[in-house]
Design a protein around this motif. Structure first.
Motif, PDB file in Angstrom:
ATOM      1  N   THR A  36       0.838  -1.208   0.000  1.00  0.00           N
ATOM      2  CA  THR A  36       0.000   0.000   0.000  1.00  0.00           C
ATOM      3  C   THR A  36       0.869   1.253   0.000  1.00  0.00           C
ATOM      4  O   THR A  36       0.926   1.977  -0.990  1.00  0.00           O
ATOM      5  N   HIS A  68       1.426  -5.343  12.350  1.00  0.00           N
ATOM      6  CA  HIS A  68       1.711  -6.146  11.160  1.00  0.00           C
ATOM      7  C   HIS A  68       2.358  -7.463  11.571  1.00  0.00           C
ATOM      8  O   HIS A  68       3.291  -7.472  12.376  1.00  0.00           O
ATOM      9  N   THR A 119      -9.401  -3.760  21.556  1.00  0.00           N
ATOM     10  CA  THR A 119      -9.334  -4.295  20.195  1.00  0.00           C
ATOM     11  C   THR A 119      -8.039  -3.796  19.583  1.00  0.00           C
ATOM     12  O   THR A 119      -7.427  -2.863  20.090  1.00  0.00           O
ATOM     13  N   ARG A 123      -2.818  -6.637  10.402  1.00  0.00           N
ATOM     14  CA  ARG A 123      -2.697  -6.740   8.945  1.00  0.00           C
ATOM     15  C   ARG A 123      -1.546  -7.665   8.597  1.00  0.00           C
ATOM     16  O   ARG A 123      -0.511  -7.671   9.263  1.00  0.00           O
ATOM     17  N   PRO A 144       2.547   2.711  11.122  1.00  0.00           N
ATOM     18  CA  PRO A 144       1.713   3.706  10.449  1.00  0.00           C
ATOM     19  C   PRO A 144       2.424   4.119   9.170  1.00  0.00           C
ATOM     20  O   PRO A 144       3.581   3.744   8.960  1.00  0.00           O
ATOM     21  N   SER A 183      -4.468   0.503   3.386  1.00  0.00           N
ATOM     22  CA  SER A 183      -5.357  -0.657   3.477  1.00  0.00           C
ATOM     23  C   SER A 183      -6.762  -0.234   3.908  1.00  0.00           C
ATOM     24  O   SER A 183      -6.940   0.776   4.589  1.00  0.00           O
ATOM     25  N   ILE A 185      -9.885  -0.761   6.279  1.00  0.00           N
ATOM     26  CA  ILE A 185      -9.972  -1.251   7.664  1.00  0.00           C
ATOM     27  C   ILE A 185     -11.401  -1.683   7.970  1.00  0.00           C
ATOM     28  O   ILE A 185     -12.335  -0.877   7.857  1.00  0.00           O
ATOM     29  N   ARG A 197     -12.315   2.417   7.510  1.00  0.00           N
ATOM     30  CA  ARG A 197     -11.571   3.263   6.579  1.00  0.00           C
ATOM     31  C   ARG A 197     -11.661   2.638   5.211  1.00  0.00           C
ATOM     32  O   ARG A 197     -11.210   1.511   5.019  1.00  0.00           O
TER      33      ARG A 197
HETATM   34  O1  TXA Z   1      -1.873   0.476   4.388  1.00  0.00           O
HETATM   35  C1  TXA Z   1      -1.785   0.634   5.600  1.00  0.00           C
HETATM   36  O2  TXA Z   1      -2.657   0.250   6.386  1.00  0.00           O
HETATM   37  C2  TXA Z   1      -0.508   1.329   6.137  1.00  0.00           C
HETATM   38  C3  TXA Z   1       0.651   0.404   5.856  1.00  0.00           C
HETATM   39  C4  TXA Z   1       1.964   0.960   6.350  1.00  0.00           C
HETATM   40  O3  TXA Z   1       0.406  -0.877   6.427  1.00  0.00           O
HETATM   41  N1  TXA Z   1      -0.638   1.630   7.531  1.00  0.00           N
HETATM   42  C5  TXA Z   1      -1.466   2.616   7.993  1.00  0.00           C
HETATM   43  O4  TXA Z   1      -1.439   2.779   9.385  1.00  0.00           O
HETATM   44  O5  TXA Z   1      -2.189   3.275   7.298  1.00  0.00           O
HETATM   45  P1  TXA Z   1      -1.964   4.071  10.135  1.00  0.00           P
HETATM   46  O6  TXA Z   1      -1.386   3.975  11.534  1.00  0.00           O
HETATM   47  O7  TXA Z   1      -1.664   5.324   9.386  1.00  0.00           O
HETATM   48  O8  TXA Z   1      -3.513   3.875  10.224  1.00  0.00           O
HETATM   49  C6  TXA Z   1      -4.081   3.240  11.328  1.00  0.00           C
HETATM   50  C7  TXA Z   1      -5.559   3.409  11.324  1.00  0.00           C
HETATM   51  C8  TXA Z   1      -5.983   4.672  12.038  1.00  0.00           C
HETATM   52  O9  TXA Z   1      -6.983   5.334  11.281  1.00  0.00           O
HETATM   53  C9  TXA Z   1      -6.545   4.159  13.340  1.00  0.00           C
HETATM   54  O10 TXA Z   1      -7.522   5.004  13.857  1.00  0.00           O
HETATM   55  C10 TXA Z   1      -7.082   2.800  12.938  1.00  0.00           C
HETATM   56  O11 TXA Z   1      -6.136   2.329  12.038  1.00  0.00           O
HETATM   57  N2  TXA Z   1      -7.117   1.856  14.061  1.00  0.00           N
HETATM   58  C11 TXA Z   1      -6.084   1.196  14.620  1.00  0.00           C
HETATM   59  N3  TXA Z   1      -6.485   0.433  15.657  1.00  0.00           N
HETATM   60  C12 TXA Z   1      -7.822   0.603  15.754  1.00  0.00           C
HETATM   61  C13 TXA Z   1      -8.830   0.097  16.628  1.00  0.00           C
HETATM   62  N4  TXA Z   1      -8.541  -0.746  17.621  1.00  0.00           N
HETATM   63  N5  TXA Z   1     -10.088   0.490  16.418  1.00  0.00           N
HETATM   64  C14 TXA Z   1     -10.386   1.348  15.408  1.00  0.00           C
HETATM   65  N6  TXA Z   1      -9.481   1.869  14.558  1.00  0.00           N
HETATM   66  C15 TXA Z   1      -8.229   1.509  14.732  1.00  0.00           C
END
Ligand code: TXA
Ligand code: MG
Length: 327
Positions: A36, A68, A119, A123, A144, A183, A185, A197
Motif C-alpha cells: 500500500t 503487522h 481491540t 494486517r 503507520p 489498506s 480497515i 476506513r
Molecule cells: O496500508 C496501511 O494500512 C498502512 C501500511 C503501512 O500498512 N498503515 C497505515 O497505518 O495506514 P496508520 O497507523 O496510518 O492507520 C491506522 C488506522 C488509524 O486510522 C486508526 O484510527 C485505525 O487504524 N485503528 C487502529 N487500531 C484501531 C482500533 N482498535 N479500532 C479502530 N481503529 C483503529
C-alpha cells in the motif's frame, strides 16, 4: 537507544533485511515498503520504541496503530477471529485489508500501540520485503504510514527520506509501492462488520464476500477521514474518575505521578505509579495506558494526575489524559 541523527537507506536485499530486523530488535525505527504505502515500523511489544515512533511522526495524539504480522497463524495468536473475520482473512490475506479484532489476553502488544483499547488493528501485508522483514523480526511490528503527521503517505523511499530524514534509523528501499493507497480497515468485534476506513480493497468486494452490507464506521468528517480513535465510542477511559493537574493527593485517591517530588498527601495514596521518575516523556508515553489501567483496578475513589508538560510527546499525553477524564 536514541534515534540516530542520520538515516541509512539500504536497497532491499538479504543484508538490509537482517540490518532492519536487528534495528527493530534494539527498539529502533525502520521504514519499509508494503504493497500500500511505506510503513514506519517499530517493535509492537516495546512501549518505548512505540513512543519514539509517535514522536518521529509528530503525531498530536496517540492514534492506535496497525500491528503487522507475517501470517495468519501469528494473527490468530494475538486476536480473536469471528466468522466474518475468518472469511475476510481467507479471502484477502496476505493483502491490503486490516481487521480490527478483540485482543487475546494477556497480550504482548504495548498498550500504547493500541491506545489502551481492547481491540486492535491487524494486517498481513503481501509485499515480499514486508513479509521477509516481519519474519526476520520475529515480533509483531506496528507501522503507520512513514510520513510526518498531516503529510501525505509515502510511496517511495525518497518520500520517506524527505519527510523523516534524521528521525528514523533505517529506510529499506524496495522501490515504489504498487497500491499507493492505505489498506481498507474493517472492524469485526461486535457481530456487525464495519468499514472504518475505505482503502485498497473495495467496499463492494468485501460486501460480496460477506454477502451483507458493511455498516458504516467512517467519521462524520467524510468518507476519507478515518474514524479517529478520539471519536471511537470504545476509546479507553478508566471507570475511576480522574483529577488532572493535581497538586495534592486527597483521601481515597490513587496517584498517577510524573517525576519527583511527589505532591502533598502522596504517602496516603491508595497506590502510586510514576509515568517517569526522571520526567522523560518517551518513557511516560510508554507507561501511560498500562498505568491508567493498573490504577483503575485499585478501587480508589479517584485518580489524581500530576501535571505533565506539553512539549513533544507531552501534547499527546495530555490529549489522552483529557479524553480519559471525560465521563
Ligand atoms: O496500508 C496501511 O494500512 C498502512 C501500511 C503501512 O500498512 N498503515 C497505515 O497505518 O495506514 P496508520 O497507523 O496510518 O492507520 C491506522 C488506522 C488509524 O486510522 C486508526 O484510527 C485505525 O487504524 N485503528 C487502529 N487500531 C484501531 C482500533 N482498535 N479500532 C479502530 N481503529 C483503529
Ligand atoms: Mg497515515
Amino acid at each position: 537507544m536514541t534515534i540516530e541523527p542520520t538515516t541509512r537507506v539500504l536497497e532491499a536485499d538479504t543484508e538490509a533485511i537482517a540490518a532492519a530486523a536487528a534495528c527493530l530488535a534494539r527498539g529502533g525505527l525502520v521504514a519499509f515498503p508494503t504493497e500500500t504505502v511505506y510503513g514506519l515500523g517499530a517493535d509492537a511489544t516495546n512501549g518505548e520504541a512505540v513512543a519514539r515512533l509517535y514522536a518521529a511522526k509528530g503525531r498530536p495524539s496517540f492514534n492506535p496503530l496497525i500491528v503487522h504480522v507475517p501470517d495468519r497463524a501469528d494473527a490468530e495468536r494475538l486476536a480473536v477471529f469471528d466468522e466474518a473475520a475468518g472469511r475476510l482473512a481467507n479471502a484477502f490475506w496476505p493483502g491490503p485489508l486490516t481487521l480490527v479484532l478483540p485482543k487475546r489476553s494477556p497480550s504482548p502488544i504495548s498498550e500504547l500501540a493500541t491506545a489502551g483499547l481492547d481491540t486492535f488493528a491487524l494486517r498481513v501485508p503481501a509485499h515480499p520485503v514486508a513479509r521477509d522483514l516481519l519474519r526476520a523480526a520475529g515480533k509483531p511490528i506496528v507501522a503507520p504510514s512513514a510520513n510526518r503527521s498531516g503529510h501525505v503517505s509515502p510511496t517511495t523511499a525518497a518520500h520517506v527520506l524527505a519527510d523523516l530524514r534524521g528521525r528514523v534509523d533505517l529506510i529499506v528501499d524496495g522501490g515504489p509501492t504498487t497500491v499507493g493507497l492505505e489498506s481498507a480497515i474493517v472492524a469485526c468485534h461486535d457481530g456487525r462488520p464495519r468499514l472504518l476506513r475505505p482503502g485498497a480493497v473495495a467496499r463492494e468486494a468485501i460486501e460480496r464476500l460477506l454477502g451483507l452490507p458493511l455498516a458504516d464506521g467512517v467519521s462524520d468528517k467524510g468518507a476519507d477521514a478515518p474514524l479517529a480513535p478520539g471519536m471511537l465510542a470504545s476509546h479507553y477511559a478508566p471507570r475511576t474518575p480522574m483529577r488532572l493537574e493535581a497538586e495534592d493527593v486527597r483521601a481515597g485517591e490513587a496517584l498517577l505521578a510524573f517525576g519527583e517530588p511527589l505532591p502533598r498527601g502522596a504517602r496516603q495514596a491508595r497506590k502510586v505509579l510514576n509515568l517517569s521518575d526522571k520526567r522523560d516523556l518517551v518513557e511516560a508515553a510508554a507507561n501511560l495506558f498500562a498505568h491508567l489501567r493498573a490504577l483503575d483496578q485499585t478501587g480508589a475513589e479517584a485518580i489524581a494526575v500530576m501535571p505533565v508538560p506539553r512539549a513533544g510527546l507531552g501534547e499527546a499525553i495530555n490529549d489522552r489524559l483529557q479524553r480519559a477524564a471525560v465521563r
